[in-house]
Motif scaffolding. Structure first.
Motif, PDB file in Angstrom:
ATOM      1  N   ARG A 311       0.811  -1.224  -0.197  1.00 17.12           N
ATOM      2  CA  ARG A 311       0.085   0.232  -0.156  1.00 17.12           C
ATOM      3  C   ARG A 311       0.837   1.145  -0.041  1.00 17.12           C
ATOM      4  O   ARG A 311       0.529   2.162  -0.686  1.00 17.12           O
ATOM      5  CB  ARG A 311      -1.066   0.022   1.341  1.00 17.12           C
ATOM      6  CG  ARG A 311      -1.884   1.186   1.398  1.00 17.12           C
ATOM      7  CD  ARG A 311      -2.754   1.108   2.718  1.00 17.12           C
ATOM      8  NE  ARG A 311      -1.606   1.391   3.811  1.00 17.12           N
ATOM      9  CZ  ARG A 311      -2.189   1.468   5.018  1.00 17.12           C
ATOM     10  NH1 ARG A 311      -3.603   1.308   5.275  1.00 17.12           N
ATOM     11  NH2 ARG A 311      -1.144   1.498   6.173  1.00 17.12           N
ATOM     12  N   TYR A 312       1.894   1.238   0.701  1.00 16.36           N
ATOM     13  CA  TYR A 312       2.949   2.548   0.838  1.00 16.36           C
ATOM     14  C   TYR A 312       3.419   2.636  -0.574  1.00 16.36           C
ATOM     15  O   TYR A 312       3.588   3.643  -1.009  1.00 16.36           O
ATOM     16  CB  TYR A 312       3.975   2.293   2.087  1.00 16.36           C
ATOM     17  CG  TYR A 312       3.278   2.426   3.532  1.00 16.36           C
ATOM     18  CD1 TYR A 312       3.297   3.632   3.849  1.00 16.36           C
ATOM     19  CD2 TYR A 312       2.705   1.549   4.035  1.00 16.36           C
ATOM     20  CE1 TYR A 312       2.957   3.996   5.190  1.00 16.36           C
ATOM     21  CE2 TYR A 312       2.515   1.799   5.369  1.00 16.36           C
ATOM     22  CZ  TYR A 312       2.595   2.902   5.978  1.00 16.36           C
ATOM     23  OH  TYR A 312       2.119   3.219   7.346  1.00 16.36           O
ATOM     24  N   TRP A 313       3.931   1.427  -1.184  1.00 15.82           N
ATOM     25  CA  TRP A 313       4.787   1.586  -2.257  1.00 15.82           C
ATOM     26  C   TRP A 313       3.952   1.952  -3.422  1.00 15.82           C
ATOM     27  O   TRP A 313       4.154   2.996  -4.086  1.00 15.82           O
ATOM     28  CB  TRP A 313       5.321   0.204  -2.780  1.00 15.82           C
ATOM     29  CG  TRP A 313       6.494  -0.294  -1.963  1.00 15.82           C
ATOM     30  CD1 TRP A 313       7.436   0.506  -1.207  1.00 15.82           C
ATOM     31  CD2 TRP A 313       7.114  -1.654  -1.950  1.00 15.82           C
ATOM     32  NE1 TRP A 313       8.421  -0.363  -0.818  1.00 15.82           N
ATOM     33  CE2 TRP A 313       7.935  -1.611  -1.000  1.00 15.82           C
ATOM     34  CE3 TRP A 313       6.409  -3.025  -2.290  1.00 15.82           C
ATOM     35  CZ2 TRP A 313       8.613  -2.825  -0.820  1.00 15.82           C
ATOM     36  CZ3 TRP A 313       7.005  -4.049  -1.835  1.00 15.82           C
ATOM     37  CH2 TRP A 313       8.374  -3.925  -1.196  1.00 15.82           C
ATOM     38  N   ILE A 314       2.518   1.517  -3.511  1.00 18.03           N
ATOM     39  CA  ILE A 314       1.635   1.887  -4.589  1.00 18.03           C
ATOM     40  C   ILE A 314       1.390   3.419  -4.554  1.00 18.03           C
ATOM     41  O   ILE A 314       1.521   4.000  -5.561  1.00 18.03           O
ATOM     42  CB  ILE A 314       0.449   1.168  -4.499  1.00 18.03           C
ATOM     43  CG1 ILE A 314       0.996  -0.415  -4.873  1.00 18.03           C
ATOM     44  CG2 ILE A 314      -0.724   1.593  -5.332  1.00 18.03           C
ATOM     45  CD1 ILE A 314      -0.272  -1.391  -4.923  1.00 18.03           C
ATOM     46  N   GLU A 315       0.943   4.051  -3.368  1.00 21.18           N
ATOM     47  CA  GLU A 315       0.617   5.337  -2.953  1.00 21.18           C
ATOM     48  C   GLU A 315       1.958   6.167  -3.476  1.00 21.18           C
ATOM     49  O   GLU A 315       1.886   7.473  -4.059  1.00 21.18           O
ATOM     50  CB  GLU A 315       0.138   5.650  -1.716  1.00 21.18           C
ATOM     51  CG  GLU A 315      -1.513   4.824  -1.647  1.00 21.18           C
ATOM     52  CD  GLU A 315      -2.125   5.309  -0.553  1.00 21.18           C
ATOM     53  OE1 GLU A 315      -3.421   5.021  -0.831  1.00 21.18           O
ATOM     54  OE2 GLU A 315      -1.586   5.884   0.356  1.00 21.18           O
ATOM     55  N   GLN A 316       3.099   5.926  -2.851  1.00 22.56           N
ATOM     56  CA  GLN A 316       4.112   6.684  -2.875  1.00 22.56           C
ATOM     57  C   GLN A 316       4.840   6.783  -4.253  1.00 22.56           C
ATOM     58  O   GLN A 316       5.330   7.817  -4.981  1.00 22.56           O
ATOM     59  CB  GLN A 316       5.376   6.122  -1.942  1.00 22.56           C
ATOM     60  CG  GLN A 316       5.054   6.334  -0.439  1.00 22.56           C
ATOM     61  CD  GLN A 316       6.098   5.585   0.259  1.00 22.56           C
ATOM     62  OE1 GLN A 316       6.905   5.187  -0.001  1.00 22.56           O
ATOM     63  NE2 GLN A 316       5.851   5.989   1.709  1.00 22.56           N
ATOM     64  N   LEU A 317       4.739   5.604  -5.064  1.00 17.10           N
ATOM     65  CA  LEU A 317       5.273   5.373  -6.430  1.00 17.10           C
ATOM     66  C   LEU A 317       4.332   5.829  -7.520  1.00 17.10           C
ATOM     67  O   LEU A 317       4.831   6.410  -8.283  1.00 17.10           O
ATOM     68  CB  LEU A 317       5.863   4.046  -6.485  1.00 17.10           C
ATOM     69  CG  LEU A 317       7.160   3.673  -5.578  1.00 17.10           C
ATOM     70  CD1 LEU A 317       7.335   2.022  -5.775  1.00 17.10           C
ATOM     71  CD2 LEU A 317       8.513   4.285  -5.946  1.00 17.10           C
ATOM     72  N   ALA A 318       3.154   5.049  -7.292  1.00 23.36           N
ATOM     73  CA  ALA A 318       2.146   5.356  -8.599  1.00 23.36           C
ATOM     74  C   ALA A 318       1.203   6.543  -8.339  1.00 23.36           C
ATOM     75  O   ALA A 318       0.465   6.913  -9.326  1.00 23.36           O
ATOM     76  CB  ALA A 318       1.593   4.081  -8.648  1.00 23.36           C
ATOM     77  N   PRO A 321      -4.627   5.789  -5.165  1.00 29.93           N
ATOM     78  CA  PRO A 321      -5.132   5.381  -4.032  1.00 29.93           C
ATOM     79  C   PRO A 321      -5.086   3.957  -3.779  1.00 29.93           C
ATOM     80  O   PRO A 321      -5.238   3.138  -4.641  1.00 29.93           O
ATOM     81  CB  PRO A 321      -6.706   6.095  -3.796  1.00 29.93           C
ATOM     82  CG  PRO A 321      -6.641   6.798  -4.743  1.00 29.93           C
ATOM     83  CD  PRO A 321      -5.849   6.483  -6.000  1.00 29.93           C
ATOM     84  N   CYS A 322      -4.864   3.476  -2.423  1.00 28.18           N
ATOM     85  CA  CYS A 322      -4.520   2.021  -2.199  1.00 28.18           C
ATOM     86  C   CYS A 322      -5.221   1.685  -0.995  1.00 28.18           C
ATOM     87  O   CYS A 322      -4.734   2.194   0.183  1.00 28.18           O
ATOM     88  CB  CYS A 322      -3.152   1.682  -2.635  1.00 28.18           C
ATOM     89  SG  CYS A 322      -2.830  -0.265  -2.093  1.00 28.18           S
ATOM     90  N   THR A 323      -5.881   0.828  -0.827  1.00 26.83           N
ATOM     91  CA  THR A 323      -6.491   0.254   0.519  1.00 26.83           C
ATOM     92  C   THR A 323      -5.972  -1.275   0.575  1.00 26.83           C
ATOM     93  O   THR A 323      -5.946  -1.893  -0.236  1.00 26.83           O
ATOM     94  CB  THR A 323      -7.936   0.241   0.803  1.00 26.83           C
ATOM     95  OG1 THR A 323      -8.548  -0.547  -0.386  1.00 26.83           O
ATOM     96  CG2 THR A 323      -8.444   1.828   0.656  1.00 26.83           C
ATOM     97  N   ALA A 324      -5.601  -1.517   1.985  1.00 28.28           N
ATOM     98  CA  ALA A 324      -5.357  -2.849   2.031  1.00 28.28           C
ATOM     99  C   ALA A 324      -6.335  -3.520   3.362  1.00 28.28           C
ATOM    100  O   ALA A 324      -6.462  -2.823   4.361  1.00 28.28           O
ATOM    101  CB  ALA A 324      -3.967  -3.155   2.571  1.00 28.28           C
ATOM    102  N   GLU A 325      -6.852  -4.763   3.158  1.00 25.79           N
ATOM    103  CA  GLU A 325      -8.066  -4.993   4.090  1.00 25.79           C
ATOM    104  C   GLU A 325      -8.002  -6.613   4.092  1.00 25.79           C
ATOM    105  O   GLU A 325      -7.438  -7.378   3.597  1.00 25.79           O
ATOM    106  CB  GLU A 325      -9.365  -4.814   3.388  1.00 25.79           C
ATOM    107  CG  GLU A 325     -10.568  -4.840   4.326  1.00 25.79           C
ATOM    108  CD  GLU A 325     -11.903  -4.399   3.720  1.00 25.79           C
ATOM    109  OE1 GLU A 325     -12.836  -4.497   4.355  1.00 25.79           O
ATOM    110  OE2 GLU A 325     -11.828  -3.813   2.483  1.00 25.79           O
ATOM    111  N   ILE A 326      -8.271  -7.018   5.580  1.00 24.84           N
ATOM    112  CA  ILE A 326      -8.177  -8.530   5.791  1.00 24.84           C
ATOM    113  C   ILE A 326      -9.442  -9.046   5.282  1.00 24.84           C
ATOM    114  O   ILE A 326     -10.648  -8.641   5.208  1.00 24.84           O
ATOM    115  CB  ILE A 326      -8.621  -8.589   7.458  1.00 24.84           C
ATOM    116  CG1 ILE A 326      -7.084  -8.008   7.973  1.00 24.84           C
ATOM    117  CG2 ILE A 326      -8.796  -9.844   7.744  1.00 24.84           C
ATOM    118  CD1 ILE A 326      -7.225  -7.861   9.449  1.00 24.84           C
ATOM    119  N   ALA A 327      -9.415 -10.236   4.453  1.00 24.92           N
ATOM    120  CA  ALA A 327     -10.350 -10.866   3.841  1.00 24.92           C
ATOM    121  C   ALA A 327     -11.333 -11.195   4.483  1.00 24.92           C
ATOM    122  O   ALA A 327     -12.917 -10.813   4.160  1.00 24.92           O
ATOM    123  CB  ALA A 327      -9.795 -11.913   3.087  1.00 24.92           C
TER     124      ALA A 327
END
Length: 607
Positions: A311-318, A321-327
């Protein structure tokens, strides 16, 4: 989780059944059992405990035969015990089962009214009686299983035998993995290819709703509608010796030390001329990446921690917005899906029940596409995703994930960099990220050379009951993974916090008896983290700091271990390795079961 093995042959196969169970021990279990079709009946042995206890019982009883099913159980319904162990029996019929039958109580009441007597607390026993009930109505074993599974609600992989049809094993799957193996003069069923690798390399991965019938010289598959179908035969790339400990005392230590090669394998053929080959994600990758406006990551446990780093990489580099969630949380809410959202699942096995269920739910929502990061090419999650990036970790036997996590991070870094490139990432920053990945296997090998120093640090944790892990930015999820490893295998209560949260509560726990572990890369948050650690030190907390070599020399408090210099992509992977080693050595010193910690299972295929 639970393990299934079934064989029909023209030779005595009892030792192959038990060996198959032994190959699945890494999945976690509390009891084991085997049924053989013998003469005009069936013979069963079961044991609470390890497969070796079942092996001893087999030697005592002399049980053997040409056709049978075997199982390792991880308790869901009913306590771990011999009477709850599989296989379960109803007259001349016997069944083994992975998964959960949600309507078992209703079926139990109906079957009891028919006169069937239950001897266990399990949901599985209803399957045995249900199949037997249909056979008493004149159906053959295949038809009886097909009729029985049509009445089941929940998730299952089953294998069934009956003395009425010696030499026949019938299997079925829905929501839990089951594979068929092809041999010469014998055929196999199992929940995992590793159970059968000494016997065959040719497998069929059954699809949802499939029912399969095997005999020693035949294998027939039927879909959920009962129609005969053909499924692709695949050659497994795993080798039988991949699940051998070799010179290492535990699988976990072996797998920690395999990480440089596993990372190199994950990168192999994916980088050329200083750039990532976009097509590694799939033929439509270039177009889909260009259309991606946001990313929704779904995973469980260690894979979730990998998703948090991504999530950090995607928002910092790309810059999307990115969310990460427990299935397991995603499944029971109604998320708002932005236009152009890529749905990304992460799973070591590709059969994680909650993640697979979330993937299926995603098809009811307007996602752009689905992408999987996974270690098993033939798994359900891979088959149901448009974009796929395999991690190439190889078999991971230890329940506490190590090389699967590091290779997930590498695969996610490849994805983040490619997504960022598609959205105009500065070429110099892109090239630097690629170069960090290319150097990563060698840097991880450098960290592994610190093993003796980490072993000495571990001695300070042996008598502790609690530990606190701190990190910031991408290293907060790394701290979460470090805490998870310690609690999983040493049974020390460990928690992780974003270091800036210390003053909002956790600081009250800090004293001389609370070791505080921190991961300290040389990044934009370095000075902030230093201030957080000063707060710990001022209150008598014992610091154990894993620091980038550029900042380690400036640390004058606590125990400091120097790690190789690393950039924003490589640092989370490098910082993870010493935390794995710390957990391992603490567990060994405390005398716990490193590879099979209590109450845990490797592949969680039930909700």
């Amino acid at each position: 989780m639970c393990g299934i093995v079934g064989i029909s042959a023209q030779r005595n196969i009892i030792q192959h059944l038990i060996a198959g169970l032994a190959a699945l021990e890494y999945r976690g279990y509390d009891s084991a059992g085997v049924v053989m079709v013998a003469g005009d009946g069936i013979a069963r042995i079961r044991a609470k405990g390890k497969v070796r206890d079942l092996q001893a019982l087999q030697r005592e009883t002399g049980l053997d035969g040409h056709c049978g099913i075997a199982h390792t159980r991880w308790a869901t319904h009913g306590v771990p015990s011999e009477h709850n162990a599989h296989p379960h029996v109803s007259g001349p019929t016997s069944v083994v089962h992975n998964g959960i039958i949600e309507n078992h109580a209703v079926l139990r009441a109906r079957l009891q009214a028919e006169g069937f007597e239950f001897t266990s607390e399990t949901d599985t026993e209803v399957i045995a009686h249900l199949v037997e009930s249909h056979q008493r109505q004149g159906k053959d074993l295949l038809a009886a299983v097909q009729a029985a599974v049509a009445e089941l609600h929940g998730a299952y992989a089953i294998a069934v035998v009956s003395a009425r049809e010696p030499g026949v094993v019938v299997g079925a799957r829905y929501g839990a993995p089951l594979i068929a193996g092809l041999g010469e003069g014998e055929q196999y069923l199992a929940s995992d290819v590793h159970a059968l690798l000494p016997l065959t390399r040719r497998f069929i991965y059954l699809e949802e709703g499939d029912v399969v019938k095997i005999g020693h010289d035949a294998l027939d598959i039927f879909d959920a509608e009962g129609r005969p179908v053909r499924r692709e035969i695949r050659e497994s790339h795993f080798s039988a010796d991949a699940v051998d400990r070799g010179e290492y005392p535990h699988y976990m230590l072996k797998e920690i030390h395999e990480q440089p090669q596993a990372i190199a394998d994950t990168l192999e053929g994916r980088i050329a001329g200083g750039r990532i080959l976009t097509q590694i994600l799939g033929v439509e990758a270039e177009r889909l990446l260009a259309e991606t406006q946001s990313v929704h990551i779904i995973a469980c446990g260690t894979s979730y921690h990998a998703g948090l780093v991504a999530r950090y990489w995607i928002e910092q580099l790309a810059g999307v917005p990115c969310t990460a969630e427990i299935a397991s949380e995603y499944r029971y809410r109604n998320p708002v899906v932005r236009e152009g959202t890529l749905f990304l699942t992460i799973s070591q096995s590709g059969e994680t029940a909650d993640t697979l269920a979330a993937l299926k739910l995603s098809r009811q929502r307007p996602y752009l596409c689905r992408m999987a990061v996974c270690n098993v090419p033939e798994s359900s999650i891979v088959r149901e995703s448009e974009l796929v990036l395999m991690t190439r970790a190889g078999p991971e036997i230890g329940v506490a994930s190590t090389k699967a996590f590091s290779t997930q991070l590498v695969a996610l870094a490849l994805f983040a960099l490619e997504l960022a490139r598609a959205r105009g990432l500065d070429p110099a920053r892109y090239s630097d990220g690629v170069r960090q990945l290319e150097l990563l296997p060698g840097q991880v090998a450098q960290v592994l050379a610190l093993d003796p120093q980490i072993r000495r640090l571990a001695e300070a944790f042996v008598q502790k009951q609690h530990a606190l892990f701190l990190g910031r930015g991408t290293h907060w999820p790394v701290a979460m993974e470090g805490a998870l490893k310690l609690k999983e295998i040493s049974y020390i209560h460990a928690e992780a916090y974003a270091a800036g949260e210390l003053k909002h509560g956790p600081l009250a726990l800090v004293d001389a008896d609370m070791p505080v572990v921190a991961v300290m890369p040389n990044d934009a948050l370095l000075d902030k983290l230093k201030s957080n650690l000063e707060e710990v030190s001022a209150r008598g907390g014992q610091l154990y700091v894993f620091a980038d070599e550029d900042v380690a020399t400036g640390m004058d408090k606590g125990h400091v271990l120097t790690l190789p210099r690393a950039g924003e992509i490589a640092a989370p992977v490098i910082s993870t390795v010493p935390l794995q080693l710390l957990a391992y050595h603490v567990a060994v010193l405390r005398g716990t079961d490193v590879d099979q910690p209590r109450n845990l299972a490797k592949s969680v295929t039930v909700e």
